[in-house]
Write an enzyme that holds these catalytic residues in place. Structure first.
Site, short mmCIF file in Angstrom:
data_model
loop_
_atom_site.label_atom_id
_atom_site.label_comp_id
_atom_site.label_asym_id
_atom_site.label_seq_id
_atom_site.Cartn_x
_atom_site.Cartn_y
_atom_site.Cartn_z
N ASP A 1 13.70 -2.21 -4.70
CA ASP A 1 14.23 -3.58 -4.68
C ASP A 1 14.93 -3.93 -5.98
O ASP A 1 15.94 -4.66 -5.97
CB ASP A 1 13.10 -4.57 -4.39
CG ASP A 1 12.83 -4.71 -2.91
OD1 ASP A 1 13.61 -5.38 -2.23
OD2 ASP A 1 11.83 -4.15 -2.42
N ASP B 1 -10.34 -9.96 4.75
CA ASP B 1 -11.42 -10.11 5.72
C ASP B 1 -11.62 -8.83 6.53
O ASP B 1 -12.75 -8.51 6.93
CB ASP B 1 -11.15 -11.28 6.67
CG ASP B 1 -11.47 -12.63 6.05
OD1 ASP B 1 -11.93 -12.67 4.89
OD2 ASP B 1 -11.27 -13.66 6.73
N GLU C 1 9.76 -6.80 -8.47
CA GLU C 1 10.91 -6.19 -7.79
C GLU C 1 12.12 -7.11 -7.69
O GLU C 1 13.07 -6.80 -6.99
CB GLU C 1 10.48 -5.73 -6.39
CG GLU C 1 9.80 -6.79 -5.57
CD GLU C 1 9.18 -6.25 -4.28
OE1 GLU C 1 9.40 -5.06 -3.97
OE2 GLU C 1 8.50 -7.01 -3.58
N ARG D 1 -0.23 -3.51 1.52
CA ARG D 1 0.95 -4.24 1.06
C ARG D 1 1.23 -5.30 2.11
O ARG D 1 1.67 -4.99 3.22
CB ARG D 1 2.16 -3.33 0.88
CG ARG D 1 3.41 -4.14 0.54
CD ARG D 1 4.51 -3.33 -0.12
NE ARG D 1 5.12 -2.35 0.76
CZ ARG D 1 6.17 -1.59 0.40
NH1 ARG D 1 6.68 -1.70 -0.82
NH2 ARG D 1 6.67 -0.71 1.23
N HIS E 1 6.87 -3.18 5.49
CA HIS E 1 8.01 -2.41 5.97
C HIS E 1 7.65 -1.44 7.10
O HIS E 1 8.39 -0.47 7.33
CB HIS E 1 8.63 -1.63 4.82
CG HIS E 1 9.32 -2.49 3.81
ND1 HIS E 1 10.42 -3.28 4.12
CD2 HIS E 1 9.06 -2.71 2.48
CE1 HIS E 1 10.82 -3.93 3.04
NE2 HIS E 1 10.01 -3.61 2.03
#
Length: 260
Positions: A183, A92, A157, A78, A53
């Site tokens: 959510d 990575d 969510e 996230r 987001h």
């Protein structure tokens, strides 16, 4: 020596989460290193770099994870989607772990767990990146360390996830659950994230996590808001975000001047 120091080794984040230590972190949404450095220096246990987001590309995430390492805090990401490519990219770059959105089935839970693990999983190998010390370590020594330290947190969510929660919790490669109240509020058509349907969902998820022995993480705005979740078994708390901290401090400063 600076007065602000980190309290714990970020490499132990997964162990501490599993042990139900109280962990405090925050979302990072601005594409700079500074907020991560500040929170790490203050002693936050972890930060969650928000690639879902916030306007963050891989280069920004890479630098923010470097800042997490430099300031001694665990850097989680996230990811934008529950895909193997998204998970591999941030691991990575040196992420301590991932929060994966919209885990609504055991199949998805197994897939994201496999994407994050080498042994018993399907994580793609390279020894040339930051997580592998740019080739300085041996192949199997690195793989064992990565598998031991990488943390996978499934975000619950979706309404569909509530019916599958016990099966999701049973997936061994999932280390913890994050309750996405925002959510869930939308998915359940509730008036707010404190409305009865959302509270019932929270209790349902926490009960499943307790049965499975899985830690629970939740986002709160302050310590007072955390207490009811702690009573249900939550032990990791994402407190606001860098933007939220900035907005709150700026609003307080402006109010002080306008009311003086």
């Amino acid at each position: 020596m600076p007065a602000e120091t980190s309290r714990h080794d970020p490499a132990r984040f997964r162990q501490r989460l599993a042990a139900r230590e109280r962990l405090v972190g925050s979302f990072i949404k601005t594409p700079t290193t500074h907020a991560t450095e500040i929170l790490g220096a203050l002693g936050f246990d972890f930060v969650v770099i928000d690639a879902e987001h916030a306007p963050l590309d891989r280069a920004a995430i890479d630098m923010m994870l470097l800042a997490a390492r430099a300031s001694g805090t665990a850097g989680l990401v996230r990811v934008a989607e529950p895909s193997a490519a998204a998970i591999l990219s941030v691991l990575d770059c040196g992420a301590t772990g991932v929060l994966v959105p919209h885990v609504a089935s055991a199949t998805t839970a197994r897939d994201i767990g496999a994407a994050a693990r080498y042994r018993g999983g399907r994580r793609g190998y390279s020894g040339s990146h930051r997580a592998a010390s740019y080739g300085a370590g041996g192949l199997w020594a690195y793989i064992d360390r990565a598998d031991a330290e990488t943390t996978v947190i499934a975000m619950i969510e979706d309404a569909a996830a509530l019916d599958q929660i016990d099966a999701i919790c049973a997936v061994e490669s999932i280390d913890a659950l994050f309750i996405g109240r925002g959510d869930l509020t939308v998915a359940l058509g509730a008036a707010s994230n404190t409305a009865a349907p959302v509270q019932q969902a929270v209790e349902h998820i926490c009960a499943a996590a307790r049965r499975a022995g899985k830690p629970v993480c939740v986002m709160v705005n302050a310590a007072t808001e955390a207490a009811p979740f702690a009573a249900l078994g939550a032990s990791a708390f994402i407190v606001a975000s860098d933007q939220g901290f900035l907005r709150r401090a700026a609003a307080d400063a402006l109010r002080d001047f306008t009311t003086a």
